[in-house]
Write an enzyme that holds these catalytic residues in place. Structure first.
Site, PDB file in Angstrom:
ATOM      1  N   GLU A 112       0.876  -0.948  -0.162  1.00 16.85           N
ATOM      2  CA  GLU A 112       0.032   0.033   0.035  1.00 16.85           C
ATOM      3  C   GLU A 112       0.997   1.318  -0.043  1.00 16.85           C
ATOM      4  O   GLU A 112       1.238   1.592   1.036  1.00 16.85           O
ATOM      5  CB  GLU A 112      -1.022  -0.016   1.457  1.00 16.85           C
ATOM      6  CG  GLU A 112      -2.218   0.625   1.014  1.00 16.85           C
ATOM      7  CD  GLU A 112      -1.903   2.337   1.469  1.00 16.85           C
ATOM      8  OE1 GLU A 112      -1.180   2.929   0.794  1.00 16.85           O
ATOM      9  OE2 GLU A 112      -2.739   2.573   2.229  1.00 16.85           O
ATOM     10  N   GLU A 121       4.266   8.358  -4.288  1.00 17.15           N
ATOM     11  CA  GLU A 121       5.027   7.999  -3.270  1.00 17.15           C
ATOM     12  C   GLU A 121       6.241   7.132  -3.499  1.00 17.15           C
ATOM     13  O   GLU A 121       6.811   6.205  -2.670  1.00 17.15           O
ATOM     14  CB  GLU A 121       4.225   7.494  -1.987  1.00 17.15           C
ATOM     15  CG  GLU A 121       3.881   8.627  -1.036  1.00 17.15           C
ATOM     16  CD  GLU A 121       2.745   8.166  -0.154  1.00 17.15           C
ATOM     17  OE1 GLU A 121       2.777   7.021   0.197  1.00 17.15           O
ATOM     18  OE2 GLU A 121       1.967   9.024   0.460  1.00 17.15           O
TER      19      GLU A 121
HETATM   20  N1  SAH Z   1       0.724  -1.229   4.835  1.00 15.80           N
HETATM   21  C1  SAH Z   1       0.162  -0.180   6.059  1.00 15.80           C
HETATM   22  C2  SAH Z   1       0.624   0.905   5.831  1.00 15.80           C
HETATM   23  C3  SAH Z   1       0.734   1.736   4.692  1.00 15.80           C
HETATM   24  S1  SAH Z   1       1.365   3.390   4.606  1.00 15.80           S
HETATM   25  C4  SAH Z   1      -1.200  -0.390   5.736  1.00 15.80           C
HETATM   26  O1  SAH Z   1      -1.783  -0.533   4.790  1.00 15.80           O
HETATM   27  O2  SAH Z   1      -1.924   0.175   6.645  1.00 15.80           O
HETATM   28  C5  SAH Z   1       2.737   3.136   3.705  1.00 15.80           C
HETATM   29  C6  SAH Z   1       4.164   2.858   4.606  1.00 15.80           C
HETATM   30  O3  SAH Z   1       5.126   2.512   3.661  1.00 15.80           O
HETATM   31  C7  SAH Z   1       4.837   4.008   5.218  1.00 15.80           C
HETATM   32  O4  SAH Z   1       4.709   3.639   6.539  1.00 15.80           O
HETATM   33  C8  SAH Z   1       6.169   4.444   4.468  1.00 15.80           C
HETATM   34  O5  SAH Z   1       7.060   4.653   5.466  1.00 15.80           O
HETATM   35  C9  SAH Z   1       6.467   2.984   3.881  1.00 15.80           C
HETATM   36  N2  SAH Z   1       7.149   2.935   2.799  1.00 15.80           N
HETATM   37  C10 SAH Z   1       6.933   3.412   1.616  1.00 15.80           C
HETATM   38  N3  SAH Z   1       7.741   2.945   0.425  1.00 15.80           N
HETATM   39  C11 SAH Z   1       8.617   2.028   0.943  1.00 15.80           C
HETATM   40  C12 SAH Z   1       9.512   1.337   0.697  1.00 15.80           C
HETATM   41  N4  SAH Z   1      10.009   1.280  -0.664  1.00 15.80           N
HETATM   42  N5  SAH Z   1      10.271   0.436   1.531  1.00 15.80           N
HETATM   43  C13 SAH Z   1       9.996   0.537   2.748  1.00 15.80           C
HETATM   44  N6  SAH Z   1       8.683   1.169   3.299  1.00 15.80           N
HETATM   45  C14 SAH Z   1       8.180   1.822   2.639  1.00 15.80           C
END
Ligand code: SAH
Length: 653
Positions: A112, A121
């Site tokens: 996500e 993002e």
């Molecule tokens: N999976 C959770 C949070 C989603 S928010 C849910 O669905 O509730 C997205 C998160 O991904 C954020 O905490 C951000 O820090 C992390 N993130 C984004 N890109 C990333 C990457 N390439 N590797 C590791 N973490 C990542």
């Protein structure tokens, strides 16, 4: 705030859960072990769903350390520590192998990583890398697919956020510089709650077009791509703006869909799930073009690794391809760097301009020497057009100075305003050619203001300039007032509400983390929100709680104000909305908050140009509306800090 809102997004959570269950079943049906890679695990929620659905093991990757720590404690609290490994890394740094972060490649990819623009993002590069290194060929993915939709519209309202429009000043016409008209505009995406933009404020010129899809179960490329969709214009008009959103198919057959469509796309608006972490996007075409009904057109979307941009082609023109820019267009005129989108909206607000002109007209005479203090303001230009003897303007940056210079040039009044890039406290009589200021002007507007009362910087400027003002100088605005009303939010309360459990998982460590960071702030503070995007209902009357007299200098002693607002409507009070009103003269006021009196039902109409302040109560209060209970307030303006401390409590007799 994004996290709380995401965890409250039941529609999203439920669909992810369904998609994950279906994917786990498909893999199990093939007789394979289910090994999950969850990129950006956040609280660990999607990994916990996967294990509950029967996955054998999850590698949960999270780059943000405090978040990875929260995930660790949430996973432990929910007894999943043996099946979920939290890896505090960016996914592109994750290694696979006997000594690696992952023992083996995954066959279920869950992520996500999306923002309002889908890819802003960095979802594409993360997927690209994961498919190359971290997952097996033929893996399952949740979501399975994302699809981007777009609709071409004419919208006077939205177009006002991108282009400066001509202004009528007492029969004369102030036109924008040609460079501003040609400029493709700001680079950043315009993400808004499109549900709050009424369909009556735009005319669709195209049907809703499916622009492109990304299949996340196959290798993904983050390289430049363009996709065109042809359509026949369903109405004639000015092609100005593209409205866009996306949806996620959680499974290959597309039966579990999580859609970002605005509420007016639903049979009934209340059927639309509310979320703030994903909104809708507005793209402004570089220039507006007239299209005819039934005209054959193509809408093209291009994307690089992080952003999208749109262009429109007419089939009657040759070299369609050449018209598609290969990189996201960005501002070439500087005006879009000086003025953000709400600021463009404000400068284009005719009613607001009329108030300033009426106020200026009432105080200006031929012998008047004006000094304007506001960032990138047209006020000094109006003062010149209205016949002031001499007008100076203090600009905060070279860029805003240049933009106003271009406005003057475009209207053949170069030199009509003397633009000075000098701070108020450094301005000398010499800079003003020995002139004494008879009118000090301000909207006031400062680009660095976050909260409404930060515009009180004008008061400090006025104080610093006191020695250059004539004793009988007029100050416009002569005063400002701070207003409050206690409200029930339709949805915004979610961003501050504790989650407790989410889809059956205990995520309370996340609540504690949010609470700690809120408590960390020196005192509880108001936060800025554009309330036109976040409907709320007034539960009390509004009140002016503090007045700031700009005809006097900033006092040395604090100004305090206490009082209470009785609840007059039934509802759940989540907090207090705050805004400033500027009294330009005794009878002309402009509001940065309510633009209409509150309706009988408590409906509030908010200015779209400025953010209001919101102070969330620690816990919501259910008002019976019989006037027995009230919100008590206490405000202190600290002159040495330029800030306003506030405290609210509920009193119930
Ligand atoms: N999976 C959770 C949070 C989603 S928010 C849910 O669905 O509730 C997205 C998160 O991904 C954020 O905490 C951000 O820090 C992390 N993130 C984004 N890109 C990333 C990457 N390439 N590797 C590791 N973490 C990542």
């Amino acid at each position: 705030s994004c996290f709380a809102d995401m965890l409250h997004d039941h529609d999203r959570n439920e669909k992810y859960y369904k998609g994950i269950r279906a994917a786990v079943s498909r893999i199990k049906a093939r007789g394979e072990r289910v090994v999950v890679l969850d990129i950006g695990t956040g609280t660990g929620l999607l990994s916990m769903m996967a294990v509950t659905a029967g996955a054998d093991f999850c590698y949960a990757v999270e780059v943000f350390k405090p978040m990875a720590e929260a995930a660790q404690s949430i996973v432990k609290k929910n007894n999943f520590s043996d099946k979920i490994k939290i890896i505090n890394k960016h996914s592109s740094d994750v290694t696979v192998g006997p000594d690696g972060d992952m023992q083996e490649q995954a066959n279920l990819l869950i992520t996500e990583l999306f923002d309002t623009e889908l890819i802003g993002e960095g979802a594409l590069p993360s997927y690209e890398h994961a498919h190359q290194h971290l997952v097996k060929a033929g893996c399952e993915a949740v979501p399975h697919r994302a699809t981007v939709y777009a609709q071409l519209v004419e919208s006077e309202l939205l177009w006002r956020w991108a282009k400066l429009q001509p202004v009528e000043v007492e029969g004369a016409r102030l036109v924008p510089p040609p460079a501003v008209g040609r400029c493709p505009g700001a680079h950043s995406v315009c993400d808004i709650q499109l549900s709050q933009v009424s369909p009556t404020s735009f005319t669709p010129l195209s049907p809703l077009c499916t622009m492109f899809s990304v299949d996340f179960s196959k290798p993904v490329s983050s390289a430049f791509q363009s996709h065109s969709t042809s359509f026949v214009a369903q109405s004639g008009g000015r092609a100005q703006v593209v409205l866009s959103w996306w949806d996620l198919d959680m499974d290959p057959s597309g039966t579990i869909v999580c859609s970002m469509a605005p509420s007016w796309m639903y049979p009934h608006p209340t059927m639309a799930p509310w979320r703030d972490h994903w909104m809708q996007s507005v793209y402004f075409l570089p220039v507006e073009t007239q299209v005819a009904e039934q005209e054959e057109l193509s809408l093209t979307v291009c994307h690089d690794d992080y952003s999208l941009w749109y262009s429109l082609q007419s089939h009657s023109l040759q070299d369609v391809r050449d018209k598609t820019p290969q990189s996201r267009p960005s501002c070439t005129c500087q005006a879009h760097l000086v003025w953000n989108r709400p600021r463009f909206g404000e400068l284009n607000d005719r009613q607001r301009t009329a108030s300033y002109i009426a106020a200026l007209r009432s105080i200006l005479a031929e012998d008047r020497v004006c000094l304007s203090v506001s960032d990138g303001s047209l006020l000094p230009v109006f003062a010149h057009m209205l016949g002031a003897k001499k007008v100076f303007s203090l600009e905060n940056s070279r860029m805003s100075k240049q933009v106003i210079e271009e406005v003057l040039e475009a209207n053949s009044v170069k030199g009509g305003v003397e633009l000075l890039e000098i701070r108020p406290e450094q301005l000398t009589s010499q800079d003003l050619g020995g002139e004494q200021i008879s009118v000090l002007l301000g909207e006031p507007y400062f680009s660095t203001s976050l909260l409404p009362w930060h515009s009180l910087f004008f008061w400090y400027c006025r104080t610093a300039l006191a020695g250059l003002l004539r004793p009988d100088a007029t100050i416009l605005p002569c005063s400002a007032s701070l207003h409050v009303v206690a409200v029930e939010f339709q949805d915004l309360w979610r961003i501050r509400a504790a989650c407790g459990t989410c889809e059956g998982f205990d995520v309370s460590p996340m609540d504690e983390m949010v609470q700690r960071s809120l408590d960390f702030r020196e005192s509880r503070e108001a936060e800025p929100h554009p309330l036109w995007e976040y409907p709320c209902r007034a539960l009390t009357q509004s009140a002016a709680v503090m007045t700031f007299d700009f005809t006097q200098c900033v006092p040395e002693q604090p100004i305090s104000s206490r009082g209470s607002l009785p609840f007059i409507r039934i509802g759940r009070c989540h907090g207090v909305a705050l805004w400033m009103e500027y009294h330009l003269t005794d009878d002309v006021t402009v509001s940065g908050g309510l633009t209409q009196p509150i309706s009988e039902q408590g409906t509030c109409e908010w200015s779209r140009h400025r953010k209001q302040g919101v102070y969330f109560l620690r816990s919501a209060w259910d008002s019976s509306g019989d006037g027995g209970a009230a919100v008590s307030y206490s405000f202190t303006f600290e002159p040495s800090l330029g800030d306003i401390k506030m405290d609210f409590s509920i009193t119930d007799q």
